[in-house]
Design a protein around this motif. Structure first.
Motif, PDB file in Angstrom:
ATOM      1  N   ARG A   1      -0.183  -1.413  -8.742  1.00  0.00           N
ATOM      2  CA  ARG A   1       0.130  -0.939  -7.398  1.00  0.00           C
ATOM      3  C   ARG A   1      -0.034   0.572  -7.303  1.00  0.00           C
ATOM      4  O   ARG A   1      -0.634   1.079  -6.347  1.00  0.00           O
ATOM      5  CB  ARG A   1       1.555  -1.334  -6.995  1.00  0.00           C
ATOM      6  N   HIS A   2       0.499   1.295  -8.254  1.00  0.00           N
ATOM      7  CA  HIS A   2       0.366   2.746  -8.236  1.00  0.00           C
ATOM      8  C   HIS A   2      -1.099   3.161  -8.357  1.00  0.00           C
ATOM      9  O   HIS A   2      -1.537   4.116  -7.709  1.00  0.00           O
ATOM     10  CB  HIS A   2       1.185   3.366  -9.365  1.00  0.00           C
ATOM     11  N   ALA A   3      -1.855   2.447  -9.173  1.00  0.00           N
ATOM     12  CA  ALA A   3      -3.272   2.782  -9.343  1.00  0.00           C
ATOM     13  C   ALA A   3      -4.039   2.569  -8.042  1.00  0.00           C
ATOM     14  O   ALA A   3      -4.875   3.392  -7.658  1.00  0.00           O
ATOM     15  CB  ALA A   3      -3.880   1.944 -10.460  1.00  0.00           C
ATOM     16  N   VAL A   4      -3.756   1.477  -7.346  1.00  0.00           N
ATOM     17  CA  VAL A   4      -4.418   1.199  -6.063  1.00  0.00           C
ATOM     18  C   VAL A   4      -4.028   2.246  -5.025  1.00  0.00           C
ATOM     19  O   VAL A   4      -4.875   2.740  -4.268  1.00  0.00           O
ATOM     20  CB  VAL A   4      -4.071  -0.224  -5.569  1.00  0.00           C
ATOM     21  N   CYS A   5      -2.756   2.605  -4.981  1.00  0.00           N
ATOM     22  CA  CYS A   5      -2.290   3.609  -4.025  1.00  0.00           C
ATOM     23  C   CYS A   5      -2.957   4.958  -4.281  1.00  0.00           C
ATOM     24  O   CYS A   5      -3.328   5.677  -3.336  1.00  0.00           O
ATOM     25  CB  CYS A   5      -0.775   3.755  -4.095  1.00  0.00           C
ATOM     26  N   LEU A   6      -3.110   5.316  -5.544  1.00  0.00           N
ATOM     27  CA  LEU A   6      -3.760   6.585  -5.869  1.00  0.00           C
ATOM     28  C   LEU A   6      -5.224   6.571  -5.433  1.00  0.00           C
ATOM     29  O   LEU A   6      -5.740   7.560  -4.902  1.00  0.00           O
ATOM     30  CB  LEU A   6      -3.654   6.859  -7.366  1.00  0.00           C
TER      31      LEU A   6
ATOM     32  N   ALA B   1       3.240   1.905   5.601  1.00  0.00           N
ATOM     33  CA  ALA B   1       4.579   2.326   5.185  1.00  0.00           C
ATOM     34  C   ALA B   1       4.704   2.318   3.666  1.00  0.00           C
ATOM     35  O   ALA B   1       5.319   3.206   3.065  1.00  0.00           O
ATOM     36  CB  ALA B   1       5.641   1.416   5.805  1.00  0.00           C
ATOM     37  N   GLY B   2       4.108   1.311   3.025  1.00  0.00           N
ATOM     38  CA  GLY B   2       4.139   1.246   1.572  1.00  0.00           C
ATOM     39  C   GLY B   2       3.357   2.378   0.952  1.00  0.00           C
ATOM     40  O   GLY B   2       3.772   2.960  -0.062  1.00  0.00           O
ATOM     41  N   PHE B   3       2.223   2.720   1.561  1.00  0.00           N
ATOM     42  CA  PHE B   3       1.433   3.853   1.077  1.00  0.00           C
ATOM     43  C   PHE B   3       2.218   5.146   1.243  1.00  0.00           C
ATOM     44  O   PHE B   3       2.198   6.009   0.362  1.00  0.00           O
ATOM     45  CB  PHE B   3       0.111   3.950   1.833  1.00  0.00           C
ATOM     46  N   LEU B   4       2.891   5.309   2.369  1.00  0.00           N
ATOM     47  CA  LEU B   4       3.679   6.519   2.612  1.00  0.00           C
ATOM     48  C   LEU B   4       4.751   6.682   1.548  1.00  0.00           C
ATOM     49  O   LEU B   4       4.994   7.789   1.055  1.00  0.00           O
ATOM     50  CB  LEU B   4       4.329   6.453   4.001  1.00  0.00           C
ATOM     51  N   SER B   5       5.385   5.577   1.154  1.00  0.00           N
ATOM     52  CA  SER B   5       6.408   5.632   0.116  1.00  0.00           C
ATOM     53  C   SER B   5       5.817   6.114  -1.198  1.00  0.00           C
ATOM     54  O   SER B   5       6.408   6.954  -1.899  1.00  0.00           O
ATOM     55  CB  SER B   5       7.038   4.250  -0.070  1.00  0.00           C
TER      56      SER B   5
ATOM     57  N   GLN C   1      -4.596  -4.329 -16.530  1.00  0.00           N
ATOM     58  CA  GLN C   1      -5.154  -3.888 -15.259  1.00  0.00           C
ATOM     59  C   GLN C   1      -6.344  -4.734 -14.815  1.00  0.00           C
ATOM     60  O   GLN C   1      -6.914  -4.489 -13.753  1.00  0.00           O
ATOM     61  CB  GLN C   1      -5.576  -2.422 -15.341  1.00  0.00           C
ATOM     62  N   ALA C   2      -6.696  -5.718 -15.597  1.00  0.00           N
ATOM     63  CA  ALA C   2      -7.797  -6.605 -15.230  1.00  0.00           C
ATOM     64  C   ALA C   2      -7.288  -7.877 -14.568  1.00  0.00           C
ATOM     65  O   ALA C   2      -8.060  -8.812 -14.336  1.00  0.00           O
ATOM     66  CB  ALA C   2      -8.621  -6.953 -16.470  1.00  0.00           C
ATOM     67  N   ASP C   3      -6.009  -7.933 -14.241  1.00  0.00           N
ATOM     68  CA  ASP C   3      -5.422  -9.106 -13.595  1.00  0.00           C
ATOM     69  C   ASP C   3      -5.904  -9.171 -12.147  1.00  0.00           C
ATOM     70  O   ASP C   3      -5.375  -8.494 -11.263  1.00  0.00           O
ATOM     71  CB  ASP C   3      -3.896  -9.011 -13.656  1.00  0.00           C
ATOM     72  N   ALA C   4      -6.914  -9.981 -11.891  1.00  0.00           N
ATOM     73  CA  ALA C   4      -7.520 -10.051 -10.559  1.00  0.00           C
ATOM     74  C   ALA C   4      -6.531 -10.559  -9.516  1.00  0.00           C
ATOM     75  O   ALA C   4      -6.538 -10.096  -8.368  1.00  0.00           O
ATOM     76  CB  ALA C   4      -8.748 -10.959 -10.601  1.00  0.00           C
ATOM     77  N   ARG C   5      -5.681 -11.493  -9.900  1.00  0.00           N
ATOM     78  CA  ARG C   5      -4.720 -12.038  -8.939  1.00  0.00           C
ATOM     79  C   ARG C   5      -3.728 -10.980  -8.485  1.00  0.00           C
ATOM     80  O   ARG C   5      -3.453 -10.842  -7.285  1.00  0.00           O
ATOM     81  CB  ARG C   5      -3.970 -13.224  -9.570  1.00  0.00           C
ATOM     82  N   GLU C   6      -3.206 -10.191  -9.441  1.00  0.00           N
ATOM     83  CA  GLU C   6      -2.265  -9.138  -9.072  1.00  0.00           C
ATOM     84  C   GLU C   6      -2.955  -8.053  -8.254  1.00  0.00           C
ATOM     85  O   GLU C   6      -2.384  -7.522  -7.295  1.00  0.00           O
ATOM     86  CB  GLU C   6      -1.636  -8.517 -10.321  1.00  0.00           C
ATOM     87  N   PHE C   7      -4.190  -7.731  -8.624  1.00  0.00           N
ATOM     88  CA  PHE C   7      -4.939  -6.712  -7.873  1.00  0.00           C
ATOM     89  C   PHE C   7      -5.098  -7.136  -6.415  1.00  0.00           C
ATOM     90  O   PHE C   7      -4.838  -6.346  -5.493  1.00  0.00           O
ATOM     91  CB  PHE C   7      -6.311  -6.491  -8.516  1.00  0.00           C
ATOM     92  N   GLU C   8      -5.544  -8.358  -6.187  1.00  0.00           N
ATOM     93  CA  GLU C   8      -5.740  -8.840  -4.817  1.00  0.00           C
ATOM     94  C   GLU C   8      -4.421  -8.885  -4.050  1.00  0.00           C
ATOM     95  O   GLU C   8      -4.372  -8.564  -2.856  1.00  0.00           O
ATOM     96  CB  GLU C   8      -6.390 -10.222  -4.838  1.00  0.00           C
ATOM     97  N   GLU C   9      -3.352  -9.260  -4.730  1.00  0.00           N
ATOM     98  CA  GLU C   9      -2.049  -9.317  -4.073  1.00  0.00           C
ATOM     99  C   GLU C   9      -1.596  -7.928  -3.645  1.00  0.00           C
ATOM    100  O   GLU C   9      -1.075  -7.737  -2.531  1.00  0.00           O
ATOM    101  CB  GLU C   9      -1.011  -9.942  -5.007  1.00  0.00           C
ATOM    102  N   VAL C  10      -1.798  -6.940  -4.511  1.00  0.00           N
ATOM    103  CA  VAL C  10      -1.414  -5.563  -4.186  1.00  0.00           C
ATOM    104  C   VAL C  10      -2.221  -5.055  -2.992  1.00  0.00           C
ATOM    105  O   VAL C  10      -1.670  -4.470  -2.049  1.00  0.00           O
ATOM    106  CB  VAL C  10      -1.626  -4.639  -5.401  1.00  0.00           C
ATOM    107  N   VAL C  11      -3.533  -5.277  -3.018  1.00  0.00           N
ATOM    108  CA  VAL C  11      -4.396  -4.808  -1.935  1.00  0.00           C
ATOM    109  C   VAL C  11      -4.042  -5.503  -0.618  1.00  0.00           C
ATOM    110  O   VAL C  11      -3.978  -4.861   0.436  1.00  0.00           O
ATOM    111  CB  VAL C  11      -5.879  -5.035  -2.288  1.00  0.00           C
TER     112      VAL C  11
ATOM    113  N   ALA D   1      -9.993   2.325   3.351  1.00  0.00           N
ATOM    114  CA  ALA D   1      -9.845   2.725   1.951  1.00  0.00           C
ATOM    115  C   ALA D   1      -9.722   1.505   1.046  1.00  0.00           C
ATOM    116  O   ALA D   1     -10.363   1.424  -0.013  1.00  0.00           O
ATOM    117  CB  ALA D   1      -8.630   3.630   1.792  1.00  0.00           C
ATOM    118  N   LEU D   2      -8.913   0.528   1.448  1.00  0.00           N
ATOM    119  CA  LEU D   2      -8.692  -0.658   0.615  1.00  0.00           C
ATOM    120  C   LEU D   2      -9.948  -1.518   0.510  1.00  0.00           C
ATOM    121  O   LEU D   2     -10.213  -2.098  -0.550  1.00  0.00           O
ATOM    122  CB  LEU D   2      -7.528  -1.484   1.186  1.00  0.00           C
ATOM    123  N   ASN D   3     -10.717  -1.606   1.593  1.00  0.00           N
ATOM    124  CA  ASN D   3     -11.973  -2.364   1.529  1.00  0.00           C
ATOM    125  C   ASN D   3     -12.935  -1.720   0.535  1.00  0.00           C
ATOM    126  O   ASN D   3     -13.649  -2.414  -0.199  1.00  0.00           O
ATOM    127  CB  ASN D   3     -12.611  -2.437   2.913  1.00  0.00           C
TER     128      ASN D   3
END
Length: 280
Positions: free
Chosen positions: A124-129, A256-260, A240-250, A208-210
């Motif tokens: 999650r932090h990596a995607v947000c960054l 609001a989550g990004f702002l946090s 970090q190669a967990d595709a399911r978690e990556f897609e869920e985070v995105v 950005a997420l796309n």
């Protein structure tokens, strides 16, 4: 830009708080290299493959790979000796530092803003960054290049250092007229502050997420991606190669989550603020 390597070395030196163990690989460093010592270290390291770990990635059938591993890796000399990695306490500069440095022969000013912070290492932090990089890149290009006409390009980059502790980095670099350096730098810092006060629009975040999702999909087709992820998992246990978690985070990341995340990253981050300018 002439002397670009010198500028980068200076930035690295300041980012590391001028730690005596954070040596720059320059002419002075190479001049101290003892070739006899290099040979001794080489023999010490490669005479014992007992604590080597090999990672092999690619579309290789196990039946074909196994005899090659047995023949070439299995025959390497080894003993029961094991080495232990030691944390020497090298850490980046803590706090905020601002420098204006003159360089002979520099045709324009070169601005570097590098913010970093120790944070929990997760997807999650990596995607947000990555989203922060994308959003800030677009905003800076729109304001600094299009509206202000102050520079041809603004480069925004992100990275994560996983050892000895997880630290997240955001770096902004651009060239400009020396007379505009302070003002344009202020615009970048202003955009970062604004992202701390007000969440990006849903369209900004979705764009950005796309982009992140597209790059992730393309990267997964390369051996370099899997090599990096395997080594990271082996060293830290972080998958970090967990595709399911990556897609869920995105899918679940909201403005609001990004702002946090932005507030937790930017507030109390360590900031290295450098302006290189031509010497008079």
């Amino acid at each position: 830009m002439q002397g670009r390597n010198v500028l980068q070395d200076t930035v690295k030196r300041l980012q590391n708080g001028c730690h005596p163990r954070a040596l720059l690989k320059n002419a002075a460093y190479l001049g101290k290299v003892d070739l006899d010592k290099v040979g001794q270290v080489y023999l010490e390291r490669f005479s014992n493959a007992g604590d080597f770990t090999f990672f092999i990635t690619g579309n290789l059938p196990v039946a074909e790979l196994k005899p090659l591993v047995e023949k070439y890796l299995g025959a390497l000399p080894s003993t029961s000796d094991r080495e232990k990695w030691i944390d020497r306490g090298i850490r980046p500069f803590c706090g905020k530092q601002e420098r204006v440095i003159e360089f002979m022969g520099l045709p324009t000013s070169f601005v570097v803003l590098s913010a970093s912070k120790e944070m929990e290492d997760n997807i999650r932090h990596a995607v947000c960054l990555q989203a922060l990089k994308s959003i800030l890149q677009t905003r800076c290009m729109n304001v600094i290049r299009e509206k202000e006409g102050g520079t041809y390009a603004v480069n925004v980059n992100e990275s994560v250092v996983h050892e000895p502790v997880a630290r997240y980095y955001l770096t902004v670099e651009f060239q400009c007229d020396p007379l505009n350096a302070a003002r344009l730098k202020g615009i970048v810092l202003g955009e970062l502050e604004r992202l701390c006060q007000q969440a990006p629009t849903r369209d900004e975040l979705m764009m950005a997420l796309n982009s992140i999702r597209k790059k992730e999909g393309e990267a997964r087709e390369t051996n370099v991606y899997w090599q990096e992820k395997l080594v990271l998992y082996y060293k830290t246990g972080l998958n970090q190669a967990d595709a399911r978690e990556f897609e869920e985070v995105v899918d679940k990341l909201t403005p609001a989550g990004f702002l946090s995340f932005m507030q937790s990253f930017w507030n109390e981050s360590d900031l290295t603020d450098i302006v290189f300018k031509p010497a008079n």
